[in-house]
Design a protein around this motif. Structure first.
Motif, PDB file in Angstrom:
ATOM      1  N   UNK A 122      30.618  32.644  -7.367  1.00 28.82           N
ATOM      2  CA  UNK A 122      31.757  31.729  -7.479  1.00 28.82           C
ATOM      3  C   UNK A 122      31.345  30.287  -7.210  1.00 28.82           C
ATOM      4  N   UNK A 123      30.353  30.079  -6.356  1.00 27.02           N
ATOM      5  CA  UNK A 123      29.878  28.718  -6.091  1.00 27.02           C
ATOM      6  C   UNK A 123      29.265  28.113  -7.339  1.00 27.02           C
ATOM      7  N   UNK A 124      28.473  28.904  -8.042  1.00 23.39           N
ATOM      8  CA  UNK A 124      27.867  28.389  -9.273  1.00 23.39           C
ATOM      9  C   UNK A 124      28.927  28.090 -10.333  1.00 23.39           C
ATOM     10  N   UNK A 125      29.925  28.942 -10.422  1.00 25.44           N
ATOM     11  CA  UNK A 125      31.022  28.667 -11.369  1.00 25.44           C
ATOM     12  C   UNK A 125      31.740  27.372 -11.005  1.00 25.44           C
ATOM     13  N   UNK A 126      31.964  27.169  -9.717  1.00 24.53           N
ATOM     14  CA  UNK A 126      32.641  25.948  -9.270  1.00 24.53           C
ATOM     15  C   UNK A 126      31.818  24.696  -9.575  1.00 24.53           C
ATOM     16  N   UNK A 127      30.490  24.866  -9.595  1.00 30.07           N
ATOM     17  CA  UNK A 127      29.610  23.737  -9.889  1.00 30.07           C
ATOM     18  C   UNK A 127      29.431  23.513 -11.384  1.00 30.07           C
ATOM     19  N   UNK A 128      30.052  24.351 -12.192  1.00 31.16           N
ATOM     20  CA  UNK A 128      30.023  24.132 -13.633  1.00 31.16           C
ATOM     21  C   UNK A 128      29.121  25.047 -14.427  1.00 31.16           C
ATOM     22  N   UNK A 129      28.520  26.050 -13.786  1.00 30.20           N
ATOM     23  CA  UNK A 129      27.650  26.966 -14.536  1.00 30.20           C
ATOM     24  C   UNK A 129      28.496  27.928 -15.358  1.00 30.20           C
ATOM     25  N   UNK A 130      27.857  28.618 -16.272  1.00 29.22           N
ATOM     26  CA  UNK A 130      28.543  29.632 -17.046  1.00 29.22           C
ATOM     27  C   UNK A 130      28.569  30.961 -16.318  1.00 29.22           C
ATOM     28  N   UNK A 189      33.047  37.660 -14.509  1.00 25.66           N
ATOM     29  CA  UNK A 189      33.187  36.234 -14.201  1.00 25.66           C
ATOM     30  C   UNK A 189      33.796  35.461 -15.368  1.00 25.66           C
ATOM     31  N   UNK A 190      33.531  35.907 -16.584  1.00 28.60           N
ATOM     32  CA  UNK A 190      34.127  35.249 -17.748  1.00 28.60           C
ATOM     33  C   UNK A 190      35.642  35.435 -17.758  1.00 28.60           C
ATOM     34  N   UNK A 191      36.095  36.593 -17.268  1.00 24.12           N
ATOM     35  CA  UNK A 191      37.534  36.848 -17.200  1.00 24.12           C
ATOM     36  C   UNK A 191      38.193  35.954 -16.154  1.00 24.12           C
ATOM     37  N   UNK A 192      37.576  35.866 -14.957  1.00 25.19           N
ATOM     38  CA  UNK A 192      38.063  34.970 -13.912  1.00 25.19           C
ATOM     39  C   UNK A 192      37.094  35.000 -12.742  1.00 25.19           C
ATOM     40  N   UNK A 193      36.980  33.908 -12.006  1.00 24.72           N
ATOM     41  CA  UNK A 193      36.100  33.917 -10.827  1.00 24.72           C
ATOM     42  C   UNK A 193      36.483  34.997  -9.819  1.00 24.72           C
ATOM     43  N   UNK A 194      37.777  35.228  -9.634  1.00 22.54           N
ATOM     44  CA  UNK A 194      38.221  36.240  -8.685  1.00 22.54           C
ATOM     45  C   UNK A 194      37.787  37.630  -9.121  1.00 22.54           C
ATOM     46  N   UNK A 195      37.922  37.908 -10.397  1.00 23.44           N
ATOM     47  CA  UNK A 195      37.530  39.226 -10.899  1.00 23.44           C
ATOM     48  C   UNK A 195      36.027  39.448 -10.703  1.00 23.44           C
ATOM     49  N   UNK A 196      35.239  38.437 -10.955  1.00 22.57           N
ATOM     50  CA  UNK A 196      33.801  38.560 -10.755  1.00 22.57           C
ATOM     51  C   UNK A 196      33.451  38.766  -9.295  1.00 22.57           C
ATOM     52  N   UNK A 197      34.099  38.002  -8.422  1.00 18.81           N
ATOM     53  CA  UNK A 197      33.814  38.120  -6.989  1.00 18.81           C
ATOM     54  C   UNK A 197      34.184  39.496  -6.462  1.00 18.81           C
ATOM     55  N   UNK A 198      35.330  40.010  -6.867  1.00 18.65           N
ATOM     56  CA  UNK A 198      35.752  41.328  -6.392  1.00 18.65           C
ATOM     57  C   UNK A 198      34.892  42.440  -6.986  1.00 18.65           C
ATOM     58  N   UNK A 199      34.376  42.227  -8.177  1.00 19.46           N
ATOM     59  CA  UNK A 199      33.462  43.208  -8.765  1.00 19.46           C
ATOM     60  C   UNK A 199      32.184  43.290  -7.944  1.00 19.46           C
ATOM     61  N   UNK A 200      31.637  42.136  -7.562  1.00 21.74           N
ATOM     62  CA  UNK A 200      30.423  42.109  -6.748  1.00 21.74           C
ATOM     63  C   UNK A 200      30.674  42.764  -5.389  1.00 21.74           C
ATOM     64  N   UNK A 201      31.834  42.496  -4.816  1.00 17.83           N
ATOM     65  CA  UNK A 201      32.169  43.060  -3.510  1.00 17.83           C
ATOM     66  C   UNK A 201      32.346  44.574  -3.596  1.00 17.83           C
ATOM     67  N   UNK A 239      29.873  40.053  -0.005  1.00 13.90           N
ATOM     68  CA  UNK A 239      30.481  38.740   0.192  1.00 13.90           C
ATOM     69  C   UNK A 239      29.487  37.638  -0.159  1.00 13.90           C
ATOM     70  N   UNK A 240      28.218  37.833   0.210  1.00 12.70           N
ATOM     71  CA  UNK A 240      27.195  36.857  -0.150  1.00 12.70           C
ATOM     72  C   UNK A 240      27.005  36.771  -1.648  1.00 12.70           C
ATOM     73  N   UNK A 241      26.998  37.909  -2.321  1.00 12.55           N
ATOM     74  CA  UNK A 241      26.848  37.928  -3.775  1.00 12.55           C
ATOM     75  C   UNK A 241      28.027  37.254  -4.457  1.00 12.55           C
ATOM     76  N   UNK A 242      29.231  37.556  -3.980  1.00 11.63           N
ATOM     77  CA  UNK A 242      30.434  36.945  -4.555  1.00 11.63           C
ATOM     78  C   UNK A 242      30.450  35.433  -4.321  1.00 11.63           C
ATOM     79  N   UNK A 243      30.038  35.010  -3.130  1.00 13.92           N
ATOM     80  CA  UNK A 243      30.018  33.578  -2.808  1.00 13.92           C
ATOM     81  C   UNK A 243      29.040  32.827  -3.708  1.00 13.92           C
ATOM     82  N   UNK A 244      27.878  33.437  -3.953  1.00 13.22           N
ATOM     83  CA  UNK A 244      26.882  32.781  -4.800  1.00 13.22           C
ATOM     84  C   UNK A 244      27.402  32.621  -6.228  1.00 13.22           C
TER      85      UNK A 244
END
Length: 265
Positions: free
Chosen positions: A60-68, A140-152, A53-58
Motif C-alpha cells: 500500500x505504501x508503494x501504491x500511495x507513492x504512485x507505483x502500479x 491491488x488493481x481492484x483496490x489498495x484495501x483488497x490487496x492489503x487484506x489479501x496479503x494479510x 501486516x508488513x507485506x500489506x504495508x509495503x
C-alpha cells in the motif's frame, strides 16, 4: 527423585518461540523444549499476522507513492521472503526436488539437504512466485484495501498451516531439526481451534470487501489450509513425516492457494 519435566510455557515463551523460529525479527529464543514448542506453534498465526501486516504495508505504501499494482504486488511477496530469510521458499524448492526425484524416502531426504536447487525446485519456485505476484497484482488493481487484506489473509493462513502440521498424528522425518522439535507438539483440539480462529478472523476482516467479502476470505483461508494439508499428507507418505523444509513448503503452498482463491469469483 528430581522432577525433570519442563515447566509449562508462558505466553511470553510461546511468542518468543513463534517469532524466534518463524521470523528474523530480533526476538531471543529462551526455550527449546516441548512446552515452548507447543505454545509457539499455536502462536504461529500471530507471527503470520505481523508478517502479513508488513507485506500489506509495503504494497500500500508503494501504491500511495504512485507505483502500479504490479510493483506493489512484488513488494508484498518480497517482505515475507525477507522476514523469513527466504527459508520458506528454500524449503519449497527442496521439497519439490525431493518429491520430484521419485527416489525412496532416505534418498529424497538426502536430496533435500543438499545446498543446490535442482530443476524441480527451480520450476516450482518460479511458478509459485509468479502465481503469488499475479494474484496480488490483481487484488491491488481492484483496490489498495483488497490487496492489503489479501496479503494479510495469505500470511496468517500460511502460519496456521504450520500449526495444523504439528498435531500428534504427524511424525518427524528426521530425529533432528525444527521438524523433530515441533512434531506432535500441538494437541488436536488446539490445532483445530487455531484453524477455526484463523478462518473466522479472515471472515471478519472480509467485511470490508463487500457483502460477500466474509465468505470469500473465509473460503480462501480454508482453501489455503486444504492445499497445505494435501501436500502434508504427500510428504508423510513419501518422506515419512515433516522436516523444516516441509514446513516451508506448507507455508508457501498455503499462501499460493489462498491468494489464487481470492482471485476467483
Amino acid at each position: 527423585m528430581t522432577d525433570t519435566t519442563p515447566a509449562r510455557a508462558t505466553a511470553c515463551d510461546a511468542l518468543r518461540f513463534a517469532f524466534g523460529t518463524l521470523t528474523v525479527l530480533p526476538v531471543r529464543l529462551t526455550r527449546w523444549d516441548r512446552p515452548a514448542a507447543r505454545g509457539g506453534m499455536l502462536a504461529a498465526p500471530l507471527a503470520g499476522l505481523v508478517v502479513g501486516a508488513g507485506a500489506a504495508a509495503a504494497g500500500t505504501a508503494l501504491l500511495a507513492l504512485g507505483s502500479g499494482p504490479l510493483l506493489a504486488a512484488v513488494a508484498s511477496v518480497a517482505v515475507p521472503a525477507v522476514l523469513t530469510r527466504g527459508l520458506h521458499l528454500d524449503g519449497l524448492a527442496d521439497v519439490a526436488d525431493g518429491l520430484g526425484s521419485g527416489k525412496p524416502a532416505a534418498d529424497a531426504l538426502r536430496i533435500m539437504k543438499q545446498s543446490d536447487i535442482g530443476p524441480f525446485g527451480v520450476v516450482t519456485l518460479l511458478l509459485v512466485l509468479l502465481a503469488q505476484v499475479a494474484a496480488l497484482s490483481g487484488a491491488y488493481a481492484a483496490s489498495p484495501l483488497r490487496g492489503a487484506l489479501a496479503a494479510l489473509t495469505a500470511a496468517v493462513t500460511a502460519r496456521c498451516a504450520l500449526t495444523l502440521a504439528c498435531r500428534p498424528s504427524v511424525p518427524a522425518a528426521r530425529p533432528e531439526g525444527l521438524g523433530a522439535a515441533v512434531a506432535g507438539a500441538v494437541p488436536v483440539r488446539g490445532a483445530l481451534a487455531a484453524g477455526v480462529a484463523v478462518v473466522a478472523s479472515c471472515a471478519a476482516w472480509g467485511v470490508f470487501l463487500g457483502p460477500y467479502g466474509p465468505l470469500h476470505t473465509a473460503a480462501a483461508a480454508a482453501a489455503g489450509l486444504l492445499g497445505a494439508e494435501l501436500l502434508l499428507r504427500r510428504c508423510v507418505s513419501r518422506l515419512g513425516g515433516t522436516t523444516g523444509d516441509v514446513f516451508g513448503a506448507l507455508a508457501e503452498t498455503a499462501t499460493t492457494a489462498t491468494l489464487v482463491t481470492l482471485t476467483l469469483g
